[in-house]
Design a protein around this motif. Structure first.
Motif, mmCIF file in Angstrom:
data_model
loop_
_atom_site.group_PDB
_atom_site.id
_atom_site.type_symbol
_atom_site.label_atom_id
_atom_site.label_comp_id
_atom_site.label_asym_id
_atom_site.label_seq_id
_atom_site.Cartn_x
_atom_site.Cartn_y
_atom_site.Cartn_z
ATOM 1 N N ILE A 3 39.248 72.646 10.028
ATOM 2 C CA ILE A 3 39.816 72.204 11.310
ATOM 3 C C ILE A 3 38.678 72.145 12.316
ATOM 4 C CG2 ILE A 3 41.291 72.828 13.258
ATOM 5 C CD1 ILE A 3 43.247 74.019 11.381
ATOM 6 N N GLU A 5 37.372 71.160 16.328
ATOM 7 C CA GLU A 5 37.801 70.968 17.709
ATOM 8 C C GLU A 5 37.016 69.807 18.284
ATOM 9 O OE1 GLU A 5 38.276 73.943 21.087
ATOM 10 O OE2 GLU A 5 38.142 75.202 19.310
ATOM 11 N N TYR A 6 37.706 68.917 18.945
ATOM 12 C CA TYR A 6 37.053 67.744 19.506
ATOM 13 C C TYR A 6 37.342 67.617 20.986
ATOM 14 C CZ TYR A 6 36.278 65.991 14.790
ATOM 15 O OH TYR A 6 35.869 65.844 13.493
ATOM 16 N N GLU A 16 42.516 69.838 18.387
ATOM 17 C CA GLU A 16 42.062 70.276 17.076
ATOM 18 C C GLU A 16 42.562 69.293 16.040
ATOM 19 O OE1 GLU A 16 43.580 74.188 16.616
ATOM 20 O OE2 GLU A 16 41.901 75.103 17.659
ATOM 21 N N GLN A 17 41.744 69.072 15.035
ATOM 22 C CA GLN A 17 42.105 68.071 14.043
ATOM 23 C C GLN A 17 41.640 68.517 12.671
ATOM 24 O OE1 GLN A 17 43.286 64.835 15.282
ATOM 25 N NE2 GLN A 17 43.814 64.312 13.192
ATOM 26 N N VAL A 19 40.225 67.556 9.295
ATOM 27 C CA VAL A 19 39.425 66.391 8.931
ATOM 28 C C VAL A 19 39.009 66.468 7.462
ATOM 29 C CG1 VAL A 19 37.373 65.041 9.450
ATOM 30 C CG2 VAL A 19 38.543 66.239 11.281
ATOM 31 N N PRO A 25 38.360 60.965 12.620
ATOM 32 C CA PRO A 25 39.501 61.386 13.430
ATOM 33 C C PRO A 25 39.609 60.537 14.695
ATOM 34 C CG PRO A 25 37.688 62.906 13.735
ATOM 35 C CD PRO A 25 37.233 61.899 12.718
ATOM 36 N N CYS A 27 41.523 60.352 18.699
ATOM 37 C CA CYS A 27 42.172 61.124 19.750
ATOM 38 C C CYS A 27 43.678 60.883 19.720
ATOM 39 C CB CYS A 27 41.590 60.694 21.098
ATOM 40 S SG CYS A 27 42.455 61.426 22.501
ATOM 41 N N PRO A 28 44.481 61.960 19.678
ATOM 42 C CA PRO A 28 45.934 61.791 19.645
ATOM 43 C C PRO A 28 46.494 61.298 20.981
ATOM 44 C CG PRO A 28 45.368 64.116 19.767
ATOM 45 C CD PRO A 28 44.067 63.366 19.616
ATOM 46 N N ARG A 37 32.389 66.506 18.729
ATOM 47 C CA ARG A 37 32.852 67.673 17.997
ATOM 48 C C ARG A 37 32.351 68.934 18.671
ATOM 49 N NH1 ARG A 37 31.875 67.797 11.735
ATOM 50 N NH2 ARG A 37 30.332 69.391 12.117
#
Ligand code: ZN
Length: 81
Positions: A3, A5-6, A16-17, A19, A25, A27-28, A37
């Motif tokens: 996981i 963090e971006y 958090e993603q 990957v 990844p 951005c949501p 990152r």
């Protein structure tokens, strides 16, 4: 799967993603793939990133010191009044 963090460079949101290797990844919030990152405990990256973090930590420490000195002076004045 790690996981990470971006921080999104476009909308400045942090998330958090999970990957997978080879995955890009997004951005949501705005679906931008222009991401930064963040450092996590298990993935320490380049020397320059560490330097920047150190600088950030020093700046924060300095700000905290100024803040506490200001509080101290405020205290003194309160006692004199
Ligand atoms: Zn975004």
């Amino acid at each position: 799967m790690p996981i990470y963090e971006y921080t999104c460079r476009k909308c400045r949101k942090e998330f958090e993603q999970l990957v997978r290797t080879g995955d890009t990844p997004a951005c949501p919030h705005c679906e931008s793939e222009d991401l930064e990152r963040m450092l996590s405990l298990c993935s320490v990256s380049s020397e320059s990133t560490r330097q920047n973090n150190l600088k950030g930590a020093r700046a924060r420490a300095k700000a905290a010191k100024i803040e506490s000195e200001r509080e101290y002076h405020k205290h003194l004045h309160e006692h004199h009044d």
